[in-house]
Design a protein around this motif. Structure first.
Motif, PDB file in Angstrom:
ATOM      1  N   GLY A  31       1.193  -0.694   0.448  1.00  0.00           N
ATOM      2  CA  GLY A  31      -0.132   0.444  -0.161  1.00  0.00           C
ATOM      3  C   GLY A  31       0.647   1.393  -0.697  1.00  0.00           C
ATOM      4  N   MET A  32       1.964   1.245   0.458  1.00  0.00           N
ATOM      5  CA  MET A  32       2.594   2.436   0.795  1.00  0.00           C
ATOM      6  C   MET A  32       3.856   2.243  -0.291  1.00  0.00           C
ATOM      7  SD  MET A  32       4.292   2.411   4.680  1.00  0.00           S
ATOM      8  CE  MET A  32       5.408   1.178   4.572  1.00  0.00           C
ATOM      9  N   TYR A  33       3.780   1.471  -1.468  1.00  0.00           N
ATOM     10  CA  TYR A  33       4.378   1.351  -2.622  1.00  0.00           C
ATOM     11  C   TYR A  33       3.895   2.662  -3.680  1.00  0.00           C
ATOM     12  CZ  TYR A  33       5.880   0.140  -6.806  1.00  0.00           C
ATOM     13  OH  TYR A  33       6.390   0.589  -8.813  1.00  0.00           O
ATOM     14  N   LYS A  35       1.114   4.054  -2.653  1.00  0.00           N
ATOM     15  CA  LYS A  35       0.586   5.186  -2.421  1.00  0.00           C
ATOM     16  C   LYS A  35       1.527   7.075  -2.903  1.00  0.00           C
ATOM     17  CE  LYS A  35      -0.127   8.244   1.997  1.00  0.00           C
ATOM     18  NZ  LYS A  35      -0.821   8.527   3.634  1.00  0.00           N
ATOM     19  N   TYR A  36       2.801   6.243  -2.503  1.00  0.00           N
ATOM     20  CA  TYR A  36       4.682   7.252  -2.802  1.00  0.00           C
ATOM     21  C   TYR A  36       4.874   6.898  -4.191  1.00  0.00           C
ATOM     22  CZ  TYR A  36       3.433   8.061   2.228  1.00  0.00           C
ATOM     23  OH  TYR A  36       3.319   8.624   3.058  1.00  0.00           O
ATOM     24  N   ARG A  41      -0.946   6.262  -8.770  1.00  0.00           N
ATOM     25  CA  ARG A  41      -1.179   6.444  -7.275  1.00  0.00           C
ATOM     26  C   ARG A  41      -2.336   7.066  -6.843  1.00  0.00           C
ATOM     27  NH1 ARG A  41       4.363  10.581  -6.654  1.00  0.00           N
ATOM     28  NH2 ARG A  41       5.894   9.165  -7.240  1.00  0.00           N
ATOM     29  N   THR A  42      -2.631   5.945  -5.256  1.00  0.00           N
ATOM     30  CA  THR A  42      -3.329   5.884  -4.893  1.00  0.00           C
ATOM     31  C   THR A  42      -3.507   5.057  -2.890  1.00  0.00           C
ATOM     32  OG1 THR A  42      -5.662   4.506  -4.530  1.00  0.00           O
ATOM     33  CG2 THR A  42      -3.768   3.316  -4.764  1.00  0.00           C
ATOM     34  N   GLU A  43      -4.242   5.886  -2.181  1.00  0.00           N
ATOM     35  CA  GLU A  43      -3.892   5.536  -0.827  1.00  0.00           C
ATOM     36  C   GLU A  43      -4.693   4.357  -0.568  1.00  0.00           C
ATOM     37  OE1 GLU A  43      -4.220   9.072   1.608  1.00  0.00           O
ATOM     38  OE2 GLU A  43      -3.235  10.438   0.269  1.00  0.00           O
ATOM     39  N   VAL A  44      -5.861   3.822  -0.793  1.00  0.00           N
ATOM     40  CA  VAL A  44      -6.502   2.823  -0.672  1.00  0.00           C
ATOM     41  C   VAL A  44      -5.927   1.570  -0.165  1.00  0.00           C
ATOM     42  CG1 VAL A  44      -7.703   1.107  -1.661  1.00  0.00           C
ATOM     43  CG2 VAL A  44      -8.054   2.970  -2.844  1.00  0.00           C
ATOM     44  N   VAL A  46      -3.343   1.892   1.841  1.00  0.00           N
ATOM     45  CA  VAL A  46      -2.843   2.875   3.152  1.00  0.00           C
ATOM     46  C   VAL A  46      -4.382   2.470   4.284  1.00  0.00           C
ATOM     47  CG1 VAL A  46      -1.978   4.262   4.251  1.00  0.00           C
ATOM     48  CG2 VAL A  46      -0.723   3.006   1.871  1.00  0.00           C
ATOM     49  N   LYS A  47      -5.215   2.959   3.600  1.00  0.00           N
ATOM     50  CA  LYS A  47      -6.374   3.010   4.373  1.00  0.00           C
ATOM     51  C   LYS A  47      -6.883   1.959   4.706  1.00  0.00           C
ATOM     52  CE  LYS A  47      -7.779   7.456   2.382  1.00  0.00           C
ATOM     53  NZ  LYS A  47      -8.874   8.211   2.159  1.00  0.00           N
ATOM     54  N   GLY A  50      -3.687   0.064   6.515  1.00  0.00           N
ATOM     55  CA  GLY A  50      -2.865   0.280   8.382  1.00  0.00           C
ATOM     56  C   GLY A  50      -3.781  -0.023   9.566  1.00  0.00           C
TER      57      GLY A  50
END
Length: 124
Positions: A31-33, A35-36, A41-44, A46-47, A50
């Protein structure tokens, strides 16, 4: 005399939770990969992973406490278990080490259960 819980069950639960902690770490790292660095690019990830990893991390710490008490771990084993919860995939590395050194095996469980004819529990 009955014990509050069976030491073999404590070790089995610890193994399961340690594996889940490692899997949730992998999910969070993926997920961090994305995100950054990833495309798109997505925050799904990590959300999702996490909070999952946070919950499993807390469960790992609780399981380490109960398993350590049940198997009469010494201070060094406790510290390594707690360190294993911080390092990615460290819980699996700790389990491999604990198995190889006899800290999770049936002989350790027998000692903790007070069965005669077994080796002495760990003192460090």
């Amino acid at each position: 005399m009955t014990r509050a819980f069976d030491v073999r069950n404590a070790a089995a639960w610890f193994r399961l939770i340690a594996f889940a902690e490692a899997v949730s770490w992998i999910g969070l790292l993926i997920g961090m990969y994305f995100k950054y660095l990833g495309t798109p690019r997505t925050e799904v990830g990590v959300k999702i992973f996490g909070p999952v990893h946070g919950g499993v991390f807390i469960a790992f710490l609780v399981a380490a406490v109960f398993t350590g008490m049940a198997l009469r771990w010494g201070v060094s084993t406790w510290l390594l278990a707690l360190l294993g919860s911080i390092v990615p995939l460290g819980s699996v590395i700790f389990l491999i080490w604990a198995d190889r050194t006899g800290r999770m095996g049936p002989q350790r469980a027998a000692v903790a259960a007070g069965q005669p004819g077994r080796t002495a529990p760990e003192t460090t």
